[in-house]
Design an enzyme around this catalytic site. Structure first.
Site, PDB file in Angstrom:
ATOM      1  N   ASP A  99       1.062  -1.540  -0.292  1.00 19.71           N
ATOM      2  CA  ASP A  99      -0.032  -0.163  -0.116  1.00 19.71           C
ATOM      3  C   ASP A  99       0.609   1.149  -0.040  1.00 19.71           C
ATOM      4  O   ASP A  99       0.403   2.234   0.513  1.00 19.71           O
ATOM      5  CB  ASP A  99      -0.643   0.106   1.717  1.00 19.71           C
ATOM      6  CG  ASP A  99      -2.384   1.040   1.136  1.00 19.71           C
ATOM      7  OD1 ASP A  99      -2.310   1.469  -0.224  1.00 19.71           O
ATOM      8  OD2 ASP A  99      -2.234   1.433   2.097  1.00 19.71           O
ATOM      9  N   MET A 100       1.724   0.947  -0.427  1.00 20.46           N
ATOM     10  CA  MET A 100       2.814   2.532  -0.494  1.00 20.46           C
ATOM     11  C   MET A 100       2.490   3.589  -1.995  1.00 20.46           C
ATOM     12  O   MET A 100       3.238   3.579  -2.832  1.00 20.46           O
ATOM     13  CB  MET A 100       4.142   2.237  -1.163  1.00 20.46           C
ATOM     14  CG  MET A 100       5.024   1.243   0.457  1.00 20.46           C
ATOM     15  SD  MET A 100       5.154   2.646   1.621  1.00 20.46           S
ATOM     16  CE  MET A 100       3.945   1.948   2.921  1.00 20.46           C
TER      17      MET A 100
END
Length: 782
Positions: free
Chosen positions: A461-462
């Site tokens: 989830d970057m």
């Protein structure tokens, strides 16, 4: 009796430490807790036997613990405290007459009972207290230094044609610098700032609202009006001098439990050059809503402009592959360039594999007609889709704010990831390329001009959360380069040539951990920028707690998780993700001074965990589920759900030791960080209002003025603060009535005063106090 009770207590402490310590040692952790637990048990036995040797042994426990603690963490008070608190208090208790007298002896000559000698124990307690006091004055986590003060650019490019006393876009100009050329408020007088007016919108968080109801807006200032929106998407205009309401528009978005976020970061202003001043809708405010609409309002009175789209309303669910109600909306203000209004949208993270498209669309700013569309799942077909064709299901989206360079003809889009965030199998070639980075699109056609990816095969989830910041940067040879500054969740600050995406500051590829689940893979390397605020890999010594017991539990949990450093892939056993999902930087971005070519930001450090849950073990819908940073994310249609959240100890506080938040300044020409200071207190994090400055997490953004001041709220204590941009020293603070998780802005009014405005409304994810406040500050009238 006190000795017996103490012996029982020491036995219980010893059993707890020995049991936990044995488990930790078997996991490969420190032997300290096992050794100390056994020593406590032996001390307890000696107390039961009324032997004075108990005091001697406990003196050795104190000295051994003190030496071990200093070897691990040095003179860091916030780390020493949990390690020594229980031990020192117990040592002080053993020094009391109620304990020493029963351990003493009776004189055969006089029959008098003498207390046991305690000189070694008293000396060890005294030494430990002395070390503790000394450590309170050691600032072991700070980096001190000064940013350069030279004005490198005499006439810096600020972007757009924005008067000095106004704030026309989310980051003030299309460049997103969050920099104001006003200097009435400066280092010498900022401590005199006073509140001049306060306005309450009336839009308050309701019991039935989704948890992620947050107030993140940065107001705009045009003429003598402020324009802003509220979490439930009311649009409001205020008098910039007095704070009095001019008009309010409620789009009636209703409540939808399927929405992941209920927020609005801002509205978009536009002045139509083809419409005479004073005519209806000559100046407009465009309002994005959480039910997937874009509404054009007359800036003069808040009435809908019927000539735009369908009676003033553009429906963003057009050509979406699924029913988007509650699952797709725009939380960030669109940008306007070359007669087009360009908008992206947020999709609900990790609800389903059948998410809406992440398409970026450009509409005619006057008519609302679609001009082009760029879909990261189908990036070459930028002409409006023919009748019957849909956008790509579940393509990477962009939920943050865009930046624009009209001279280059480019709009810069921060890209997210494809849902599910933690599962990379079956991603297409286009998805693998166009995610977790910044893409530059042609303003007129939507064609991809360049793409720079910041995470390969993102499983964490970057997504790129921050508006790219544009400026002109001086190279060592004196040449000025059009630059882009891109903050990321993983802590890198990428400084790129915005013409082509090539690095100005070096970017290298470094080996990354492997070990993905059999169905997936990991990228062998990940990029890292020369300018970065990435934290070091967490170790056992970095674990924290209020006491040695919860600290020990955190050490055990760390060893139980899969963790080989940053980019450790998701797993069935549970993986530590650090930096976590909130990121080192988030939507608040950074602020830059384009004259001095320096930046100011708020790096935050909070570890998360993620654990894959096989589909067969996922509970029925409605039980233990969320599509957010905490709880069970269902990922319907995928072989795994994911359970995620902050890495917390048994008492609900972070397992990693503070500081969790800093303010930092860096020289963008050299890539060197000048300072990094702890930011914020635990005042609003604990039941008692304690002002301890430990460095707390935050979410929000900074703003810089030419007066050499950086303003920042954001931290989880409710304050707006002003800092010396050169040194990072805090110069002023104002208590806010609610959480300040927004970005401040500044402007001037007709009588010459410079105002600073902050919105205080709280943030759902981090649990700060909700509210509905807009507050203005200025210097006293002279």
């Amino acid at each position: 009796m006190p000795v017996t009770i103490t012996a029982v207590l020491f036995t219980l402490i010893g059993i707890a430490l020995a049991a936990g310590g044995a488990q930790l040692l078997m996991l490969g952790g420190s032997a300290y807790y096992l050794i100390t637990g056994i020593a406590f048990i032996v001390t307890a036995i000696l107390l039961f036997l009324r032997r004075a040797e108990a005091l001697w042994l406990y003196a050795l426990i104190i000295l051994g613990s003190l030496g071990w603690a200093i070897l691990e963490v040095g003179l860091d008070w916030w780390q020493l405290g949990p390690r020594g608190g229980v031990i020192i208090v117990a040592g002080m208790w053993l020094l009391t007459p109620w304990i020493r007298r029963p351990l003493g002896f009776v004189s055969p000559n006089t029959g008098h009972r003498y207390s046991a000698g305690a000189a070694p124990l008293a000396a060890s307690v005294g030494l430990a207290v002395l070390i503790a006091v000394i450590s309170m004055f050691v600032n072991s986590n700070d980096l001190s230094g000064n940013l350069p003060t030279d004005k490198i650019a005499a006439a810096p490019a600020l972007g757009g044609n924005v008067p000095p006393g106004e704030w026309h876009q989310y980051g003030r100009t299309p460049y997103g610098q969050r920099y104001s050329p006003l200097d009435q408020i400066n280092v010498q007088n900022v401590s005199d700032l006073q509140e001049v007016w306060r306005y309450q919108t009336g839009d308050v968080k309701l019991p039935e609202d989704v948890g992620e109801t947050t107030y993140q807006v940065t107001p705009l200032k045009i003429g003598n009006s402020l324009y802003l929106c509220t979490p439930h998407n009311w649009a409001i205009a205020l008098d910039a001098t007095t704070g009095k309401q001019k008009w309010k528009y409620d789009p009636n978005v209703g409540l939808n439990p399927d929405r992941q976020h209920q927020t609005c970061r801002g509205v978009t202003y536009y002045k139509d050059p083809q419409t005479a001043a004073g005519q209806p809708c000559a100046e407009r405010v465009y309002l994005p809503t959480s039910d997937a609409r874009l509404i054009a309002l007359d800036a003069a009175n808040g009435q809908v402009c019927p000539s735009f789209a369908e009676n003033g309303v553009l429906h963003l669910e057009q050509k979406m592959p699924h029913n988007p109600a509650g699952y797709y909306y725009s939380t960030s203000p669109p940008v306007i360039a070359a007669g087009k209004i360009i908008i992206g949208g947020a999709v609900n993270d990790n609800y389903s594999t059948q998410e809406q498209s992440g398409v970026i669309r450009a509409f005619d700013v006057n008519s609302g007609a679609l001009v082009w569309n760029w879909d990261s799942g189908n990036p070459t077909q930028t002409q409006p889709l023919p009748e019957g064709q849909k956008y790509t299901t579940n393509s990477p989206n962009s939920w943050s704010v865009f930046s624009v360079d009209e001279e280059l003809g480019l709009v810069y889009i921060p890209l997210g990831n494809q849902v599910p965030d933690q599962l990379g199998m079956n991603r297409s070639e286009n998805v693998e390329k166009y995610s977790a980075g910044i893409v530059a699109l042609d303003i007129n056609t939507g064609a991809d001009r360049w793409m720079r990816q910041f995470v390969h095969h993102d499983l964490w989830d970057m997504d790129v959360p921050a508006q790219p910041v544009l400026m002109n940067l001086s190279k060592p040879d004196g040449a000025m380069v059009p630059a882009l500054v891109g903050p990321t969740k993983q802590g890198d600050i990428y400084v790129l040539d915005r013409r082509n995406g090539e690095p100005i500051l070096p970017v290298t590829e470094q080996p990354a951990p492997g070990g993905a689940i059999p169905e997936d893979r990991t990228a062998p390397t990940q990029p890292i920028s020369a300018l970065n605020f990435r934290p070091p890999t967490l170790q056992g010594k970095d674990m924290w707690g209020v006491t040695m017991f919860d600290q020990m539990v955190c050490r055990i949990r760390l060893k139980q998780l899969k963790y080989d450093g940053q980019y450790t892939p998701p797993s069935l056993q549970g993986t530590l993700v650090y930096p976590g999902n909130f990121g080192t930087f988030n939507w608040g971005s950074v602020a830059v001074d384009p004259e001095r070519m320096v930046m100011f930001g708020m790096p935050t450090y909070l570890a998360f965990t993620s654990q894959l849950v096989p589909r067969s073990e996922v509970p029925p819908k409605g039980q233990d589920e969320k599509g957010s940073e905490q709880g069970l994310n269902r990922n319907d249609g995928a072989p795994y759900a994911v359970r995620m959240g902050p890495f917390l100890g048994p008492l609900g506080i972070p397992c990693q030791a503070p500081p969790w938040g800093y303010v930092a300044g860096a020289d963008l020409r050299t890539g060197k960080t000048a300072y990094k200071h702890k930011n914020g207190t635990v005042y609003d994090m604990t039941p008692l209002p304690l002002p301890f400055k430990v460095g707390v997490p935050g979410i929000g953004g900074p703003m810089i003025t030419k007066g050499g001041i950086a303003f920042l709220g954001a931290a989880v204590d409710n304050y707006l603060r002003a800092y010396n941009l050169t040194t990072g020293e805090q110069l002023w603070e104002a208590r806010l009535p609610a959480g300040g998780q927004a970005t401040p802005m500044t402007y001037s009014v007709d009588d010459g005063r410079q105002f600073v405005v902050m919105v205080a409304g709280g943030h759902g994810s981090i649990g700060t106090k909700p509210g509905d406040y807009v507050i203005a500050y200025s210097l006293p009238r002279r």
